[in-house]
Motif scaffolding. Structure first.
Motif, PDB file in Angstrom:
ATOM      1  N   ARG A  20     -10.181  -7.750  -0.409  1.00  0.00           N
ATOM      2  CA  ARG A  20     -10.812  -7.119   0.738  1.00  0.00           C
ATOM      3  C   ARG A  20     -10.443  -7.848   2.025  1.00  0.00           C
ATOM      4  NH1 ARG A  20     -16.934  -6.755  -1.473  1.00  0.00           N
ATOM      5  NH2 ARG A  20     -17.066  -8.486   0.010  1.00  0.00           N
ATOM      6  N   PRO A  21     -10.605  -7.197   3.179  1.00  0.00           N
ATOM      7  CA  PRO A  21     -10.296  -7.865   4.452  1.00  0.00           C
ATOM      8  C   PRO A  21     -11.115  -9.130   4.696  1.00  0.00           C
ATOM      9  CG  PRO A  21     -10.436  -5.491   4.771  1.00  0.00           C
ATOM     10  CD  PRO A  21     -10.891  -5.756   3.370  1.00  0.00           C
ATOM     11  N   TRP A  85     -14.361  -1.945   1.585  1.00  0.00           N
ATOM     12  CA  TRP A  85     -13.106  -1.794   0.847  1.00  0.00           C
ATOM     13  C   TRP A  85     -12.031  -1.106   1.674  1.00  0.00           C
ATOM     14  CZ3 TRP A  85     -12.444  -4.258  -3.649  1.00  0.00           C
ATOM     15  CH2 TRP A  85     -13.591  -4.714  -4.298  1.00  0.00           C
ATOM     16  N   ASP A  86     -12.341  -0.683   2.883  1.00  0.00           N
ATOM     17  CA  ASP A  86     -11.335  -0.043   3.728  1.00  0.00           C
ATOM     18  C   ASP A  86     -10.266  -1.062   4.125  1.00  0.00           C
ATOM     19  OD1 ASP A  86     -12.920   2.134   3.515  1.00  0.00           O
ATOM     20  OD2 ASP A  86     -13.671   2.106   5.576  1.00  0.00           O
ATOM     21  N   GLY A  87      -9.008  -0.715   3.928  1.00  0.00           N
ATOM     22  CA  GLY A  87      -7.923  -1.608   4.306  1.00  0.00           C
ATOM     23  C   GLY A  87      -7.664  -2.735   3.330  1.00  0.00           C
ATOM     24  N   ALA A  88      -8.301  -2.718   2.161  1.00  0.00           N
ATOM     25  CA  ALA A  88      -8.070  -3.777   1.171  1.00  0.00           C
ATOM     26  C   ALA A  88      -6.639  -3.703   0.649  1.00  0.00           C
ATOM     27  CB  ALA A  88      -9.062  -3.643   0.020  1.00  0.00           C
ATOM     28  N   THR A  89      -6.043  -4.847   0.381  1.00  0.00           N
ATOM     29  CA  THR A  89      -4.698  -4.900  -0.176  1.00  0.00           C
ATOM     30  C   THR A  89      -4.781  -4.836  -1.702  1.00  0.00           C
ATOM     31  OG1 THR A  89      -4.728  -7.322  -0.182  1.00  0.00           O
ATOM     32  CG2 THR A  89      -3.809  -6.227   1.757  1.00  0.00           C
ATOM     33  N   ARG A 109       2.182  -1.655  -4.640  1.00  0.00           N
ATOM     34  CA  ARG A 109       1.360  -2.501  -3.788  1.00  0.00           C
ATOM     35  C   ARG A 109       1.199  -1.808  -2.448  1.00  0.00           C
ATOM     36  NH1 ARG A 109       4.694  -5.571  -0.265  1.00  0.00           N
ATOM     37  NH2 ARG A 109       6.914  -5.426  -0.794  1.00  0.00           N
ATOM     38  N   GLY A 110       0.151  -2.161  -1.770  1.00  0.00           N
ATOM     39  CA  GLY A 110      -0.112  -1.545  -0.474  1.00  0.00           C
ATOM     40  C   GLY A 110      -1.546  -1.776  -0.051  1.00  0.00           C
ATOM     41  N   GLN A 111      -2.047  -0.875   0.782  1.00  0.00           N
ATOM     42  CA  GLN A 111      -3.412  -0.967   1.298  1.00  0.00           C
ATOM     43  C   GLN A 111      -4.183   0.291   0.953  1.00  0.00           C
ATOM     44  OE1 GLN A 111      -2.875  -1.824   5.548  1.00  0.00           O
ATOM     45  NE2 GLN A 111      -3.696  -3.856   5.174  1.00  0.00           N
ATOM     46  N   LEU A 126      -3.810   4.804  -2.052  1.00  0.00           N
ATOM     47  CA  LEU A 126      -3.082   3.555  -1.881  1.00  0.00           C
ATOM     48  C   LEU A 126      -1.809   3.839  -1.091  1.00  0.00           C
ATOM     49  CD1 LEU A 126      -2.739   0.534  -2.483  1.00  0.00           C
ATOM     50  CD2 LEU A 126      -1.536   1.175  -4.581  1.00  0.00           C
TER      51      LEU A 126
END
Length: 272
Positions: A20-21, A85-89, A109-111, A126
Motif C-alpha cells: 500500500r502507499p 488500497w488505491d494506488g497500491a503496487t 506487476r503494476g498499480q 491492475l
C-alpha cells in the motif's frame, strides 16, 4: 523458464505481493497453506484470483483484473472504501510451494487502479508499467501552478513548513482543532493533514481552510477521528503567482502561465 513448471506433476502456487502507499506490505497465495517467501508471509487466500494474464513484448497498455472475497482480516471493506488500497503496487508471480525461496516466474506487476466492492467480494484493475504510455506527453497550459508545493519542480523547502502535532478537539465531522500550529493566518489552507495514529492512520485529508488551531477539511475523514490522534500538518499553496512570489519568494520556479491570453481573446472587440 523456471524448472519447477516443467515436470508432469507440478508444485505451482500463484502468489502476489501488495504494498500500500502507506508502506504496509501483504502477501497472498492460492496454495492451501501459508508460504514464507523473502521474509514475507504469503497467506493462503484461495478466493483471490487474477484474470487471464497475457505476456507480450509489445507496447500495448496491458491491464488485468484481480478479484477476491473479503475473507482476509488484512483486506476489509472499510479500508477499500477509505482508499487505503488505491494506488497500491502489486507483483503477481508463480512460485514452487515445495521450495518457496527457490525460482520464481514474474507474471505481472503494476498499480491497482479502480477498486470496487461487489457483494462480499471486491475487484480491482491492475495497470501495468506500459499504461504510463497513455499519459499526456506535454502539459496543458494553465494560469495556476502545476507543481505541488515542495516537489522537485517547486523546490520550496518543506522542512520548516511541516509540523507534527495532535488532535486537541473534534469540532465537527470535517472540522478539527490541533494542539499547535504556525503563527501565519490560514497558512495550512490547500495543504494536507496526514493521520499518523488512530483509525485513519496512513490516510491523508486535504485542508480547505485553517484559522489558528482550527482546520476545516475538504471532506470528512473515512473514520471518526479522536482527540489525541497524532497528525502531521503541512502548509499549502493556492497556486497563484502572487502567492508564489510574495509568500515563498519562488516565482522563478512558478509552473504556470498567468499572463497567457485565454480563448476570450478571440471574442474581444474594440471598446469591450
Amino acid at each position: 523458464m523456471s524448472a519447477f513448471i516443467q515436470p508432469d506433476l507440478t508444485t505451482i502456487a500463484f502468489c502476489w505481493r501488495v504494498e500500500r502507499p502507506d508502506g504496509v506490505a501483504l502477501g497472498f497465495t492460492t496454495h492451501d497453506r501459508d508460504l514464507t517467501i523473502g521474509d514475507l508471509a504469503y497467506r493462503a487466500a484461495p478466493g483471490m484470483l487474477p484474470s487471464a494474464i497475457t505476456l507480450s513484448d509489445g507496447f500495448d497498455a496491458g491491464t488485468l483484473d484481480v478479484s477476491g472475497a473479503l475473507t482476509s482480516d488484512a483486506i476489509s471493506e472499510a479500508d477499500l472504501e477509505a482508499g487505503r488500497w488505491d494506488g497500491a503496487t502489486v507483483a503477481i508471480f508463480m512460485a514452487d510451494w515445495d521450495d518457496p525461496d527457490g525460482e520464481q516466474l514474474l507474471l505481472a506487476r503494476g498499480q491497482l487502479g479502480d477498486v470496487s466492492i461487489e457483494g462480499h467480494g471486491f475487484s480491482a484493475e491492475l495497470r501495468g508499467p506500459t499504461a504510463r504510455l497513455d499519459w499526456p506527453v506535454v502539459e496543458q497550459t494553465s494560469p495556476e501552478c502545476r507543481a505541488a508545493l515542495g516537489d522537485k519542480r517547486c523546490r520550496v523547502d518543506m522542512a520548516g513548513r511541516t509540523r507534527v502535532t495532535r488532535i486537541a478537539a473534534v469540532v465537527d465531522e470535517d472540522v478539527v482543532e490541533v494542539a499547535s500550529v504556525a503563527a501565519t493566518a490560514n497558512v495550512y489552507a490547500y495543504g494536507r493533514l496526514r493521520w499518523m495514529t488512530g483509525a485513519n492512520s496512513g490516510l491523508e485529508s486535504a485542508v480547505l481552510v485553517s484559522s489558528g488551531v482550527r482546520m476545516t477539511l475538504r471532506e470528512p475523514p473515512p473514520f471518526a477521528p479522536e482527540a489525541g490522534d497524532l497528525v502531521e500538518i503541512a502548509q499549502g499553496c493556492d497556486k497563484r503567482l502572487a502567492t508564489c512570489s510574495e509568500r515563498f519568494g519562488n516565482a522563478v520556479n512558478f509552473r504556470g502561465e498567468p499572463h497567457l491570453p485565454g480563448l476570450d481573446l478571440l471574442t474581444r472587440y474594440p471598446g469591450a
